[in-house]
Design a protein around this motif. Structure first.
Motif, PDB file in Angstrom:
ATOM      1  N   ASP A 112       0.645  -0.971  -0.074  1.00  0.00           N
ATOM      2  CA  ASP A 112      -0.028   0.065  -0.040  1.00  0.00           C
ATOM      3  C   ASP A 112       0.817   1.412   0.210  1.00  0.00           C
ATOM      4  O   ASP A 112       0.628   2.583  -0.571  1.00  0.00           O
ATOM      5  N   ASN A 113       1.739   1.062   0.748  1.00  0.00           N
ATOM      6  CA  ASN A 113       2.471   2.217   0.955  1.00  0.00           C
ATOM      7  C   ASN A 113       3.200   2.597  -0.661  1.00  0.00           C
ATOM      8  O   ASN A 113       3.774   3.589  -1.463  1.00  0.00           O
ATOM      9  N   GLU A 114       4.288   1.766  -1.073  1.00  0.00           N
ATOM     10  CA  GLU A 114       4.520   1.623  -2.959  1.00  0.00           C
ATOM     11  C   GLU A 114       3.424   2.068  -3.649  1.00  0.00           C
ATOM     12  O   GLU A 114       3.705   3.033  -3.825  1.00  0.00           O
ATOM     13  N   ALA A 118       3.757   5.497  -5.356  1.00  0.00           N
ATOM     14  CA  ALA A 118       3.735   6.436  -6.607  1.00  0.00           C
ATOM     15  C   ALA A 118       2.781   6.899  -7.360  1.00  0.00           C
ATOM     16  O   ALA A 118       2.672   7.821  -8.457  1.00  0.00           O
ATOM     17  N   GLU A 119       1.627   6.873  -6.479  1.00  0.00           N
ATOM     18  CA  GLU A 119       0.590   7.565  -6.815  1.00  0.00           C
ATOM     19  C   GLU A 119       1.286   8.971  -6.673  1.00  0.00           C
ATOM     20  O   GLU A 119       0.000  10.130  -7.851  1.00  0.00           O
ATOM     21  N   LEU A 120       1.095   9.102  -5.703  1.00  0.00           N
ATOM     22  CA  LEU A 120       2.020  10.306  -5.204  1.00  0.00           C
ATOM     23  C   LEU A 120       3.174  11.053  -6.345  1.00  0.00           C
ATOM     24  O   LEU A 120       2.527  12.708  -6.616  1.00  0.00           O
ATOM     25  N   ALA A 121       3.490  10.125  -6.897  1.00  0.00           N
ATOM     26  CA  ALA A 121       4.876  11.039  -7.761  1.00  0.00           C
ATOM     27  C   ALA A 121       4.320  11.085  -9.090  1.00  0.00           C
ATOM     28  O   ALA A 121       3.894  12.276  -9.958  1.00  0.00           O
ATOM     29  N   ARG A 122       2.801   9.863  -9.319  1.00  0.00           N
ATOM     30  CA  ARG A 122       2.214  10.454 -10.999  1.00  0.00           C
ATOM     31  C   ARG A 122       1.347  11.375 -10.794  1.00  0.00           C
ATOM     32  O   ARG A 122       1.796  12.367 -11.332  1.00  0.00           O
ATOM     33  N   MET A 123       0.895  12.084  -9.072  1.00  0.00           N
ATOM     34  CA  MET A 123       0.221  13.500  -8.938  1.00  0.00           C
ATOM     35  C   MET A 123       1.251  14.452  -9.089  1.00  0.00           C
ATOM     36  O   MET A 123       0.673  15.464  -9.180  1.00  0.00           O
TER      37      MET A 123
END
Length: 136
Positions: A112-114, A118-123
């Motif tokens: 979940d952390n990964e 990844a989602e934070l980096a995409r945003m």
């Protein structure tokens, strides 16, 4: 120390040891071991006072135990030890299952952390693409 004081002291020790057996804190074997140690200590302490040594010996000398009674007591102790062993095995199995569950939970949280990272980096990339400042 008088003989009466010695007798009172030995009585107290024997009562305490018997109480510990009755409450399950000591086994019969441990009781016997403590009484034997007490007798040996008295032999050394009262080496020059034979009447005191005899009094301790008289009060702590084990009663004659029939072999059948001894065998029954030993079998009961073996059964108790086996029951304790089985309980410990069951506890160990529960702990192992708990460990496996915690390991699985940890792996899920790591995944979940990964995913969140990844989602934070995409945003952030999207925000930067549209020239929106990222503060954190």
């Amino acid at each position: 120390m008088t003989k009466n004081e010695l007798t009172a002291f030995v009585d107290k020790v024997m009562i305490i040891l018997k109480d510990e057996v009755e409450q399950g804190y000591l086994t019969e074997q441990e009781y016997d071991d403590y009484v034997n140690l007490f007798r040996r200590a008295a032999e050394n302490i009262f080496e020059k006072h034979a009447d005191f040594e005899r009094e301790v010996d008289r009060m702590t000398k084990p009663m004659i135990e029939l072999p059948s009674v001894l065998q029954k007591r030993l079998y009961a102790e073996i059964d108790s030890l086996n029951a304790n062993k089985e309980a410990l095995i069951a506890d160990n199995e529960i702990l192992l299952a708990d460990k496996e569950a915690l390991t699985a939970d940890n792996e899920a949280l790591t995944a979940d952390n990964e995913t969140l990272t990844a989602e934070l980096a995409r945003m952030r990339a999207l925000l930067e693409q549209y020239h929106i400042p990222v503060n954190a």
